[in-house]
Design an enzyme around this catalytic site. Structure first.
Site, PDB file in Angstrom:
ATOM      1  N   ASP A 133       0.855  -1.190   0.000  1.00  0.00           N
ATOM      2  CA  ASP A 133       0.000   0.000   0.000  1.00  0.00           C
ATOM      3  C   ASP A 133       0.892   1.242   0.000  1.00  0.00           C
ATOM      4  O   ASP A 133       1.778   1.376   0.843  1.00  0.00           O
ATOM      5  CB  ASP A 133      -0.911  -0.002   1.234  1.00  0.00           C
ATOM      6  CG  ASP A 133      -2.126   0.902   1.040  1.00  0.00           C
ATOM      7  OD1 ASP A 133      -2.486   1.190  -0.122  1.00  0.00           O
ATOM      8  OD2 ASP A 133      -2.731   1.307   2.059  1.00  0.00           O
ATOM      9  N   TYR A 135       1.191   5.640  -0.366  1.00  0.00           N
ATOM     10  CA  TYR A 135       0.715   6.783   0.428  1.00  0.00           C
ATOM     11  C   TYR A 135       0.907   7.987  -0.481  1.00  0.00           C
ATOM     12  O   TYR A 135       1.610   8.925  -0.152  1.00  0.00           O
ATOM     13  CB  TYR A 135       1.578   6.851   1.693  1.00  0.00           C
ATOM     14  CG  TYR A 135       1.136   7.772   2.804  1.00  0.00           C
ATOM     15  CD1 TYR A 135      -0.120   7.658   3.390  1.00  0.00           C
ATOM     16  CD2 TYR A 135       2.009   8.747   3.311  1.00  0.00           C
ATOM     17  CE1 TYR A 135      -0.493   8.492   4.437  1.00  0.00           C
ATOM     18  CE2 TYR A 135       1.640   9.582   4.360  1.00  0.00           C
ATOM     19  CZ  TYR A 135       0.387   9.436   4.923  1.00  0.00           C
ATOM     20  OH  TYR A 135       0.027  10.256   5.967  1.00  0.00           O
ATOM     21  N   HIS A 140      -3.859  13.949   1.089  1.00  0.00           N
ATOM     22  CA  HIS A 140      -4.107  13.059   2.225  1.00  0.00           C
ATOM     23  C   HIS A 140      -2.944  13.116   3.222  1.00  0.00           C
ATOM     24  O   HIS A 140      -3.148  13.266   4.430  1.00  0.00           O
ATOM     25  CB  HIS A 140      -4.323  11.623   1.746  1.00  0.00           C
ATOM     26  CG  HIS A 140      -4.393  10.617   2.852  1.00  0.00           C
ATOM     27  ND1 HIS A 140      -5.441  10.585   3.749  1.00  0.00           N
ATOM     28  CD2 HIS A 140      -3.539   9.619   3.230  1.00  0.00           C
ATOM     29  CE1 HIS A 140      -5.239   9.607   4.624  1.00  0.00           C
ATOM     30  NE2 HIS A 140      -4.094   9.003   4.331  1.00  0.00           N
ATOM     31  N   GLU A 206     -10.839   3.792   3.632  1.00  0.00           N
ATOM     32  CA  GLU A 206      -9.869   4.571   2.863  1.00  0.00           C
ATOM     33  C   GLU A 206     -10.229   4.431   1.396  1.00  0.00           C
ATOM     34  O   GLU A 206     -10.264   3.321   0.857  1.00  0.00           O
ATOM     35  CB  GLU A 206      -8.429   4.081   3.126  1.00  0.00           C
ATOM     36  CG  GLU A 206      -7.962   4.450   4.525  1.00  0.00           C
ATOM     37  CD  GLU A 206      -6.470   4.207   4.747  1.00  0.00           C
ATOM     38  OE1 GLU A 206      -5.904   3.313   4.118  1.00  0.00           O
ATOM     39  OE2 GLU A 206      -5.892   4.933   5.591  1.00  0.00           O
ATOM     40  N   GLU A 208      -9.424   4.246  -2.063  1.00  0.00           N
ATOM     41  CA  GLU A 208      -8.196   3.963  -2.814  1.00  0.00           C
ATOM     42  C   GLU A 208      -8.544   3.270  -4.124  1.00  0.00           C
ATOM     43  O   GLU A 208      -9.698   2.875  -4.350  1.00  0.00           O
ATOM     44  CB  GLU A 208      -7.276   3.009  -2.011  1.00  0.00           C
ATOM     45  CG  GLU A 208      -6.832   3.557  -0.664  1.00  0.00           C
ATOM     46  CD  GLU A 208      -5.655   2.789  -0.065  1.00  0.00           C
ATOM     47  OE1 GLU A 208      -4.936   2.111  -0.824  1.00  0.00           O
ATOM     48  OE2 GLU A 208      -5.470   2.883   1.161  1.00  0.00           O
ATOM     49  N   LYS A 260      -4.675  -2.408  10.091  1.00  0.00           N
ATOM     50  CA  LYS A 260      -4.840  -2.431   8.641  1.00  0.00           C
ATOM     51  C   LYS A 260      -5.066  -3.819   8.068  1.00  0.00           C
ATOM     52  O   LYS A 260      -5.403  -3.933   6.892  1.00  0.00           O
ATOM     53  CB  LYS A 260      -3.572  -1.860   7.984  1.00  0.00           C
ATOM     54  CG  LYS A 260      -3.296  -0.418   8.348  1.00  0.00           C
ATOM     55  CD  LYS A 260      -4.144   0.509   7.513  1.00  0.00           C
ATOM     56  CE  LYS A 260      -3.705   1.945   7.704  1.00  0.00           C
ATOM     57  NZ  LYS A 260      -4.397   2.840   6.793  1.00  0.00           N
TER      58      LYS A 260
HETATM   59 MN    MN Z   1      -4.355   2.377   2.842  1.00  0.00          MN
END
Ligand code: MN
Length: 422
Positions: A133, A135, A140, A206, A208, A260
Protein backbone atom coordinates in the site's frame (compact mmCIF):
# COMPACT_ATOMS: atom_id res chain seq x y z
CA UNK A 1 -5.63 3.54 -30.37
CA UNK A 2 -6.71 -0.04 -29.75
CA UNK A 3 -9.70 -1.08 -31.90
CA UNK A 4 -11.57 -2.03 -28.71
CA UNK A 5 -11.39 1.56 -27.45
CA UNK A 6 -13.09 3.20 -30.42
CA UNK A 7 -15.84 5.42 -28.90
CA UNK A 8 -18.05 4.67 -31.95
CA UNK A 9 -18.14 0.91 -31.26
CA UNK A 10 -21.52 -0.60 -30.42
CA UNK A 11 -22.45 -4.14 -29.47
CA UNK A 12 -25.20 -6.43 -30.72
CA UNK A 13 -25.76 -7.19 -27.03
CA UNK A 14 -28.03 -4.45 -25.76
CA UNK A 15 -26.30 -2.39 -23.07
CA UNK A 16 -28.31 0.09 -20.98
CA UNK A 17 -27.63 3.82 -21.27
CA UNK A 18 -25.08 4.87 -18.65
CA UNK A 19 -23.89 1.33 -17.92
CA UNK A 20 -20.48 0.86 -16.31
CA UNK A 21 -19.79 -1.93 -18.79
CA UNK A 22 -20.17 -0.78 -22.40
CA UNK A 23 -18.24 -2.63 -25.12
CA UNK A 24 -15.34 -0.19 -24.62
CA UNK A 25 -14.78 -1.60 -21.11
CA UNK A 26 -14.82 -5.43 -21.13
CA UNK A 27 -13.41 -6.01 -17.61
CA UNK A 28 -12.43 -9.48 -16.39
CA UNK A 29 -13.75 -11.21 -13.29
CA UNK A 30 -14.48 -14.59 -11.71
CA UNK A 31 -18.08 -15.74 -11.48
CA UNK A 32 -20.19 -18.80 -10.87
CA UNK A 33 -23.76 -19.53 -11.89
CA UNK A 34 -24.61 -22.53 -9.75
CA UNK A 35 -21.54 -24.46 -10.92
CA UNK A 36 -17.80 -24.02 -10.83
CA UNK A 37 -15.94 -20.72 -10.79
CA UNK A 38 -14.85 -19.41 -14.19
CA UNK A 39 -13.53 -16.36 -15.99
CA UNK A 40 -16.09 -13.87 -17.26
CA UNK A 41 -16.24 -10.51 -18.97
CA UNK A 42 -18.92 -7.96 -18.07
CA UNK A 43 -20.91 -6.48 -20.95
CA UNK A 44 -23.94 -4.34 -20.05
CA UNK A 45 -26.09 -6.47 -17.73
CA UNK A 46 -24.54 -9.71 -18.99
CA UNK A 47 -21.52 -11.82 -18.19
CA UNK A 48 -19.69 -13.42 -21.11
CA UNK A 49 -18.55 -16.91 -20.08
CA UNK A 50 -15.03 -17.07 -21.53
CA UNK A 51 -14.71 -20.77 -20.68
CA UNK A 52 -17.68 -21.61 -22.89
CA UNK A 53 -16.66 -19.12 -25.55
CA UNK A 54 -13.21 -20.71 -25.77
CA UNK A 55 -14.62 -24.24 -25.76
CA UNK A 56 -16.86 -23.34 -28.68
CA UNK A 57 -13.76 -22.29 -30.59
CA UNK A 58 -14.25 -18.52 -30.65
CA UNK A 59 -11.00 -17.63 -28.90
CA UNK A 60 -7.76 -18.90 -30.39
CA UNK A 61 -4.93 -16.82 -29.04
CA UNK A 62 -1.37 -18.12 -29.08
CA UNK A 63 -0.07 -18.60 -25.56
CA UNK A 64 -3.55 -18.63 -23.97
CA UNK A 65 -4.88 -22.12 -23.30
CA UNK A 66 -8.64 -22.64 -22.98
CA UNK A 67 -8.28 -24.10 -19.49
CA UNK A 68 -7.17 -20.75 -18.03
CA UNK A 69 -10.79 -19.61 -18.43
CA UNK A 70 -12.04 -22.41 -16.16
CA UNK A 71 -9.95 -21.25 -13.24
CA UNK A 72 -10.88 -20.07 -9.75
CA UNK A 73 -8.77 -16.93 -10.18
CA UNK A 74 -7.57 -14.74 -13.05
CA UNK A 75 -3.91 -15.49 -12.24
CA UNK A 76 -3.51 -18.31 -14.79
CA UNK A 77 -4.90 -16.05 -17.52
CA UNK A 78 -2.71 -13.17 -16.31
CA UNK A 79 0.37 -15.36 -16.76
CA UNK A 80 -0.10 -14.76 -20.52
CA UNK A 81 0.98 -11.19 -19.80
CA UNK A 82 0.07 -7.98 -21.55
CA UNK A 83 0.21 -9.63 -25.00
CA UNK A 84 -2.13 -12.52 -24.21
CA UNK A 85 -4.64 -10.63 -22.12
CA UNK A 86 -4.79 -7.78 -24.63
CA UNK A 87 -5.37 -10.21 -27.52
CA UNK A 88 -8.25 -11.88 -25.66
CA UNK A 89 -9.91 -8.55 -24.88
CA UNK A 90 -9.52 -7.40 -28.51
CA UNK A 91 -11.02 -10.69 -29.71
CA UNK A 92 -14.01 -10.39 -27.34
CA UNK A 93 -14.52 -6.82 -28.55
CA UNK A 94 -14.49 -7.97 -32.17
CA UNK A 95 -16.93 -10.87 -31.54
CA UNK A 96 -19.47 -8.71 -29.73
CA UNK A 97 -19.29 -5.69 -32.05
CA UNK A 98 -22.45 -4.89 -33.98
CA UNK A 99 -20.79 -5.45 -37.35
CA UNK A 100 -19.49 -8.93 -36.53
CA UNK A 101 -21.70 -11.90 -37.45
CA UNK A 102 -19.65 -14.84 -36.14
CA UNK A 103 -21.70 -15.30 -32.97
CA UNK A 104 -24.47 -12.73 -33.34
CA UNK A 105 -26.97 -15.01 -35.15
CA UNK A 106 -26.19 -18.28 -33.38
CA UNK A 107 -28.92 -18.29 -30.72
CA UNK A 108 -27.84 -21.69 -29.39
CA UNK A 109 -24.27 -20.53 -28.76
CA UNK A 110 -25.42 -17.18 -27.39
CA UNK A 111 -27.62 -18.90 -24.81
CA UNK A 112 -24.56 -20.86 -23.63
CA UNK A 113 -22.16 -17.91 -23.60
CA UNK A 114 -24.20 -15.12 -21.99
CA UNK A 115 -25.45 -15.15 -18.40
CA UNK A 116 -27.42 -12.35 -16.71
CA UNK A 117 -25.29 -10.63 -14.05
CA UNK A 118 -28.26 -10.81 -11.69
CA UNK A 119 -28.03 -14.62 -11.84
CA UNK A 120 -24.34 -14.99 -11.04
CA UNK A 121 -22.20 -14.79 -7.97
CA UNK A 122 -19.01 -12.73 -8.30
CA UNK A 123 -15.92 -13.90 -6.45
CA UNK A 124 -12.56 -12.52 -5.41
CA UNK A 125 -11.02 -12.33 -8.89
CA UNK A 126 -7.31 -12.52 -8.13
CA UNK A 127 -5.31 -14.65 -5.74
CA UNK A 128 -3.21 -11.87 -4.31
CA UNK A 129 0.30 -12.97 -3.43
CA UNK A 130 1.81 -9.81 -2.04
CA UNK A 131 0.06 -6.59 -1.16
CA UNK A 132 1.76 -3.20 -0.98
CA UNK A 133 0.00 0.00 0.00
CA UNK A 134 1.40 3.35 -1.05
CA UNK A 135 0.71 6.78 0.43
CA UNK A 136 0.73 8.77 -2.80
CA UNK A 137 -1.87 11.50 -2.31
CA UNK A 138 -0.24 14.74 -1.26
CA UNK A 139 -3.52 16.14 0.06
CA UNK A 140 -4.11 13.06 2.23
CA UNK A 141 -0.55 13.03 3.58
CA UNK A 142 -0.83 16.77 4.27
CA UNK A 143 -4.17 16.41 6.06
CA UNK A 144 -2.92 13.59 8.27
CA UNK A 145 0.31 15.45 9.01
CA UNK A 146 -1.64 18.58 9.88
CA UNK A 147 -3.93 16.71 12.27
CA UNK A 148 -1.34 14.60 14.04
CA UNK A 149 1.94 16.49 13.81
CA UNK A 150 2.44 20.08 12.70
CA UNK A 151 0.40 22.10 10.19
CA UNK A 152 3.55 24.01 9.22
CA UNK A 153 5.53 20.86 8.47
CA UNK A 154 2.71 18.54 7.53
CA UNK A 155 4.66 16.53 4.93
CA UNK A 156 7.57 14.52 6.28
CA UNK A 157 10.89 15.42 4.61
CA UNK A 158 11.03 12.17 2.60
CA UNK A 159 7.55 12.47 1.07
CA UNK A 160 8.40 14.57 -1.99
CA UNK A 161 11.33 12.28 -2.85
CA UNK A 162 10.01 8.78 -2.14
CA UNK A 163 6.71 7.16 -3.18
CA UNK A 164 6.21 6.08 0.43
CA UNK A 165 4.63 2.67 0.97
CA UNK A 166 4.49 -0.35 3.28
CA UNK A 167 3.98 -4.08 2.88
CA UNK A 168 0.44 -5.06 3.81
CA UNK A 169 -1.16 -8.44 4.22
CA UNK A 170 -2.83 -10.30 1.35
CA UNK A 171 -4.82 -12.87 3.35
CA UNK A 172 -7.54 -10.44 4.44
CA UNK A 173 -8.38 -9.02 1.00
CA UNK A 174 -12.07 -9.59 0.31
CA UNK A 175 -14.51 -8.64 -2.40
CA UNK A 176 -17.87 -6.91 -2.57
CA UNK A 177 -20.71 -8.34 -0.49
CA UNK A 178 -18.60 -9.97 2.21
CA UNK A 179 -19.33 -8.33 5.57
CA UNK A 180 -16.64 -7.64 8.14
CA UNK A 181 -16.68 -7.62 11.93
CA UNK A 182 -15.46 -4.60 13.79
CA UNK A 183 -11.88 -5.39 14.78
CA UNK A 184 -10.70 -5.55 18.37
CA UNK A 185 -7.37 -4.38 19.65
CA UNK A 186 -5.35 -2.16 21.93
CA UNK A 187 -6.04 1.56 22.03
CA UNK A 188 -4.82 4.47 24.09
CA UNK A 189 -7.64 7.00 24.20
CA UNK A 190 -6.15 9.04 27.04
CA UNK A 191 -2.61 10.34 26.97
CA UNK A 192 -2.13 10.05 30.73
CA UNK A 193 -3.73 6.64 31.29
CA UNK A 194 -2.65 3.12 30.38
CA UNK A 195 -3.90 1.57 27.11
CA UNK A 196 -7.25 -0.23 26.92
CA UNK A 197 -8.42 -3.30 24.98
CA UNK A 198 -11.73 -3.72 23.15
CA UNK A 199 -13.62 -3.16 19.90
CA UNK A 200 -12.17 -0.39 17.72
CA UNK A 201 -14.11 2.87 18.18
CA UNK A 202 -12.68 4.78 15.24
CA UNK A 203 -13.35 2.47 12.27
CA UNK A 204 -12.64 4.16 8.94
CA UNK A 205 -12.65 3.52 5.21
CA UNK A 206 -9.87 4.57 2.86
CA UNK A 207 -10.88 5.58 -0.66
CA UNK A 208 -8.20 3.96 -2.81
CA UNK A 209 -7.62 2.25 -6.13
CA UNK A 210 -5.59 -0.91 -6.57
CA UNK A 211 -3.63 -2.21 -9.51
CA UNK A 212 -2.57 -5.79 -10.16
CA UNK A 213 0.68 -6.93 -11.70
CA UNK A 214 1.68 -9.49 -14.27
CA UNK A 215 4.70 -11.66 -13.58
CA UNK A 216 7.68 -9.36 -13.04
CA UNK A 217 11.41 -9.82 -13.42
CA UNK A 218 13.63 -12.12 -11.35
CA UNK A 219 14.83 -11.01 -7.92
CA UNK A 220 17.64 -8.51 -8.25
CA UNK A 221 16.34 -6.83 -11.41
CA UNK A 222 14.30 -3.63 -11.69
CA UNK A 223 11.34 -2.48 -13.76
CA UNK A 224 11.90 0.97 -15.19
CA UNK A 225 9.32 3.71 -15.14
CA UNK A 226 9.03 3.47 -18.95
CA UNK A 227 8.28 -0.26 -18.99
CA UNK A 228 6.14 -0.29 -15.82
CA UNK A 229 2.77 -0.31 -17.60
CA UNK A 230 3.75 -3.52 -19.45
CA UNK A 231 3.69 -5.17 -16.03
CA UNK A 232 0.26 -3.88 -14.95
CA UNK A 233 -2.87 -5.86 -15.86
CA UNK A 234 -5.63 -3.61 -14.57
CA UNK A 235 -7.29 -1.84 -11.68
CA UNK A 236 -10.13 -2.18 -9.19
CA UNK A 237 -11.76 -0.04 -6.54
CA UNK A 238 -10.14 -0.55 -3.16
CA UNK A 239 -11.46 0.28 0.29
CA UNK A 240 -8.57 -0.21 2.68
CA UNK A 241 -10.32 -0.49 6.05
CA UNK A 242 -8.50 1.16 8.92
CA UNK A 243 -8.87 1.15 12.70
CA UNK A 244 -7.63 4.63 13.55
CA UNK A 245 -7.42 4.19 17.33
CA UNK A 246 -5.51 0.91 17.04
CA UNK A 247 -3.28 2.51 14.39
CA UNK A 248 -2.39 5.51 16.52
CA UNK A 249 -1.17 3.37 19.44
CA UNK A 250 0.66 0.67 17.48
CA UNK A 251 2.30 2.39 14.51
CA UNK A 252 5.49 3.62 16.15
CA UNK A 253 8.16 2.59 15.22
CA UNK A 254 7.41 0.00 12.51
CA UNK A 255 4.22 1.33 10.91
CA UNK A 256 0.69 -0.04 10.60
CA UNK A 257 -0.02 -3.60 11.72
CA UNK A 258 -3.36 -4.80 13.17
CA UNK A 259 -5.08 -1.52 12.32
CA UNK A 260 -4.84 -2.43 8.64
CA UNK A 261 -4.81 -6.20 8.22
CA UNK A 262 -8.34 -7.19 9.30
CA UNK A 263 -9.93 -6.42 5.90
CA UNK A 264 -9.40 -4.58 2.63
CA UNK A 265 -12.27 -4.67 0.12
CA UNK A 266 -11.73 -4.77 -3.65
CA UNK A 267 -14.35 -4.62 -6.40
CA UNK A 268 -14.89 -7.83 -8.39
CA UNK A 269 -14.26 -6.59 -11.96
CA UNK A 270 -10.71 -5.78 -13.07
CA UNK A 271 -10.70 -2.90 -15.56
CA UNK A 272 -7.72 -3.42 -17.85
CA UNK A 273 -5.07 -0.76 -18.40
CA UNK A 274 -6.04 -1.08 -22.07
CA UNK A 275 -9.60 0.09 -21.30
CA UNK A 276 -8.21 2.92 -19.15
CA UNK A 277 -5.88 4.09 -21.92
CA UNK A 278 -8.56 6.44 -23.25
CA UNK A 279 -8.70 8.26 -19.91
CA UNK A 280 -5.07 9.21 -19.42
CA UNK A 281 -4.35 12.54 -17.82
CA UNK A 282 -1.60 14.69 -16.41
CA UNK A 283 -0.51 14.44 -12.81
CA UNK A 284 0.34 17.27 -10.42
CA UNK A 285 3.68 18.95 -11.13
CA UNK A 286 6.51 17.37 -9.16
CA UNK A 287 8.81 19.75 -7.34
CA UNK A 288 11.59 19.00 -6.40
CA UNK A 289 12.41 17.13 -9.58
CA UNK A 290 12.32 13.40 -8.81
CA UNK A 291 15.41 11.21 -9.06
CA UNK A 292 16.11 10.06 -12.60
CA UNK A 293 14.69 6.56 -12.03
CA UNK A 294 11.31 8.21 -11.24
CA UNK A 295 11.23 10.60 -14.19
CA UNK A 296 8.66 9.85 -16.87
CA UNK A 297 7.26 11.14 -20.13
CA UNK A 298 3.66 11.42 -21.26
CA UNK A 299 0.46 11.00 -19.29
CA UNK A 300 0.90 8.20 -16.78
CA UNK A 301 -2.17 8.73 -14.66
CA UNK A 302 -5.90 8.32 -15.23
CA UNK A 303 -8.99 10.46 -14.77
CA UNK A 304 -11.09 8.19 -12.55
CA UNK A 305 -13.96 9.58 -10.49
CA UNK A 306 -14.30 7.75 -7.18
CA UNK A 307 -17.15 8.08 -4.69
CA UNK A 308 -17.90 6.75 -1.22
CA UNK A 309 -21.36 6.18 0.23
CA UNK A 310 -22.54 5.27 3.73
CA UNK A 311 -25.80 3.35 4.03
CA UNK A 312 -27.07 3.00 7.61
CA UNK A 313 -28.77 -0.29 8.50
CA UNK A 314 -32.11 -0.30 6.63
CA UNK A 315 -31.58 3.29 5.46
CA UNK A 316 -30.67 5.02 2.26
CA UNK A 317 -27.29 5.67 0.69
CA UNK A 318 -25.51 8.94 1.49
CA UNK A 319 -22.69 10.10 -0.75
CA UNK A 320 -20.00 11.32 1.64
CA UNK A 321 -17.18 12.14 -0.76
CA UNK A 322 -16.08 12.32 -4.36
CA UNK A 323 -12.40 12.17 -5.26
CA UNK A 324 -10.33 11.38 -8.35
CA UNK A 325 -7.32 9.20 -9.11
CA UNK A 326 -5.73 12.11 -10.98
CA UNK A 327 -5.02 13.88 -7.67
CA UNK A 328 -2.27 11.35 -6.92
CA UNK A 329 1.18 12.90 -6.77
CA UNK A 330 3.03 9.66 -7.60
CA UNK A 331 1.62 7.75 -10.60
CA UNK A 332 1.43 3.94 -10.84
CA UNK A 333 4.50 3.68 -13.11
CA UNK A 334 6.57 5.63 -10.61
CA UNK A 335 5.28 3.45 -7.78
CA UNK A 336 6.29 0.25 -9.57
CA UNK A 337 9.67 1.63 -10.61
CA UNK A 338 10.36 2.65 -7.03
CA UNK A 339 9.12 -0.69 -5.65
CA UNK A 340 11.59 -2.65 -7.79
CA UNK A 341 14.54 -0.22 -7.93
CA UNK A 342 16.31 -2.15 -5.16
CA UNK A 343 15.79 -5.46 -6.96
CA UNK A 344 12.58 -6.45 -5.16
CA UNK A 345 10.70 -8.88 -7.40
CA UNK A 346 6.97 -8.68 -8.08
CA UNK A 347 4.79 -11.61 -9.07
CA UNK A 348 1.66 -12.28 -11.08
CA UNK A 349 -1.31 -11.17 -8.97
CA UNK A 350 0.41 -8.73 -6.64
CA UNK A 351 -1.80 -5.87 -5.45
CA UNK A 352 -0.56 -2.29 -5.23
CA UNK A 353 -2.83 0.09 -3.32
CA UNK A 354 -2.69 3.78 -4.14
CA UNK A 355 -3.08 4.97 -0.60
CA UNK A 356 -6.03 7.12 0.40
CA UNK A 357 -6.79 9.56 -2.42
CA UNK A 358 -7.90 12.96 -1.16
CA UNK A 359 -8.59 15.89 -3.42
CA UNK A 360 -8.04 19.58 -2.66
CA UNK A 361 -11.55 20.34 -1.33
CA UNK A 362 -13.09 19.06 1.94
CA UNK A 363 -15.80 17.12 0.06
CA UNK A 364 -13.08 15.21 -1.82
CA UNK A 365 -11.25 13.85 1.22
CA UNK A 366 -10.92 10.07 1.07
CA UNK A 367 -11.42 9.00 4.71
CA UNK A 368 -13.76 9.75 7.58
CA UNK A 369 -10.71 10.87 9.59
CA UNK A 370 -10.34 13.78 7.18
CA UNK A 371 -14.01 14.31 6.22
CA UNK A 372 -15.04 14.71 9.87
CA UNK A 373 -11.61 16.19 10.72
CA UNK A 374 -10.70 13.90 13.65
CA UNK A 375 -14.30 13.91 14.85
CA UNK A 376 -14.59 17.70 15.12
CA UNK A 377 -16.88 18.10 12.06
CA UNK A 378 -19.38 15.21 12.05
CA UNK A 379 -21.04 14.31 8.73
CA UNK A 380 -24.82 14.67 8.62
CA UNK A 381 -26.73 11.76 7.05
CA UNK A 382 -30.18 11.99 5.45
CA UNK A 383 -31.81 10.11 8.35
CA UNK A 384 -30.70 12.85 10.75
CA UNK A 385 -27.89 10.85 12.31
CA UNK A 386 -24.25 11.92 12.41
CA UNK A 387 -21.05 10.07 11.58
CA UNK A 388 -17.55 10.74 12.80
CA UNK A 389 -16.47 7.22 11.90
CA UNK A 390 -18.26 4.05 10.71
CA UNK A 391 -20.88 2.46 12.98
CA UNK A 392 -22.01 -1.15 13.30
CA UNK A 393 -24.71 -1.88 10.72
CA UNK A 394 -23.36 0.67 8.24
CA UNK A 395 -22.63 -0.46 4.72
CA UNK A 396 -19.82 1.41 2.97
CA UNK A 397 -20.11 1.43 -0.82
CA UNK A 398 -17.40 2.63 -3.20
CA UNK A 399 -18.08 3.35 -6.86
CA UNK A 400 -15.92 4.71 -9.68
CA UNK A 401 -16.00 5.56 -13.35
CA UNK A 402 -14.20 7.32 -16.19
CA UNK A 403 -16.13 9.42 -18.69
CA UNK A 404 -15.00 11.00 -21.97
CA UNK A 405 -16.29 11.46 -25.53
CA UNK A 406 -19.66 9.97 -24.55
CA UNK A 407 -18.03 6.76 -23.31
CA UNK A 408 -18.30 5.73 -19.68
CA UNK A 409 -15.99 3.03 -18.39
CA UNK A 410 -17.11 2.09 -14.89
CA UNK A 411 -15.67 -0.03 -12.12
CA UNK A 412 -18.97 -1.29 -10.70
CA UNK A 413 -18.92 -1.17 -6.92
CA UNK A 414 -17.51 -2.65 -3.77
CA UNK A 415 -19.93 -2.83 -0.86
CA UNK A 416 -19.04 -3.93 2.65
CA UNK A 417 -21.30 -4.12 5.71
CA UNK A 418 -19.82 -3.64 9.15
CA UNK A 419 -21.06 -6.10 11.79
CA UNK A 420 -20.47 -5.80 15.56
CA UNK A 421 -17.23 -7.10 17.01
CA UNK A 422 -17.19 -10.83 17.72
MN1 MN B 1 -4.36 2.38 2.84
Amino acid sequence: MLKSNNPQLTSWVETPEGTDFPIQNLPFGIFSAGGSKRVGVALGTQVIDLGVLAELGYINIAGVENKVFESEYLNDFMMSGKTGTRAVRERVSELFSSDNNELKNNTDHISKVLVEQSEVELHLPIKVGDYTDFYSSREHATNVGTMFRDPNNALLPNWLYIPVGYHGRASSIITSGQPIHRPKGQQKPNENEPPTFGPCKLLDFELEMAYFTFQGKPLGQSISVDEAEDYIFGMSLFNDWSARDIQKWEYVPLGPFLAKNFASSMSPWIITMDALDAFRCETPEQDPEPFEYLQFEGDKSFDINIEMYIQPDGGEENKVCKSNYKHMYWNPSQQLAHHTVNGCDINCGDLMGSGTISGPTPDSYGSMLELAWKGTKPIQLSDGSERKFILDGDTVIQRGYCEKDGVRVGFGEVSTKVLPAL
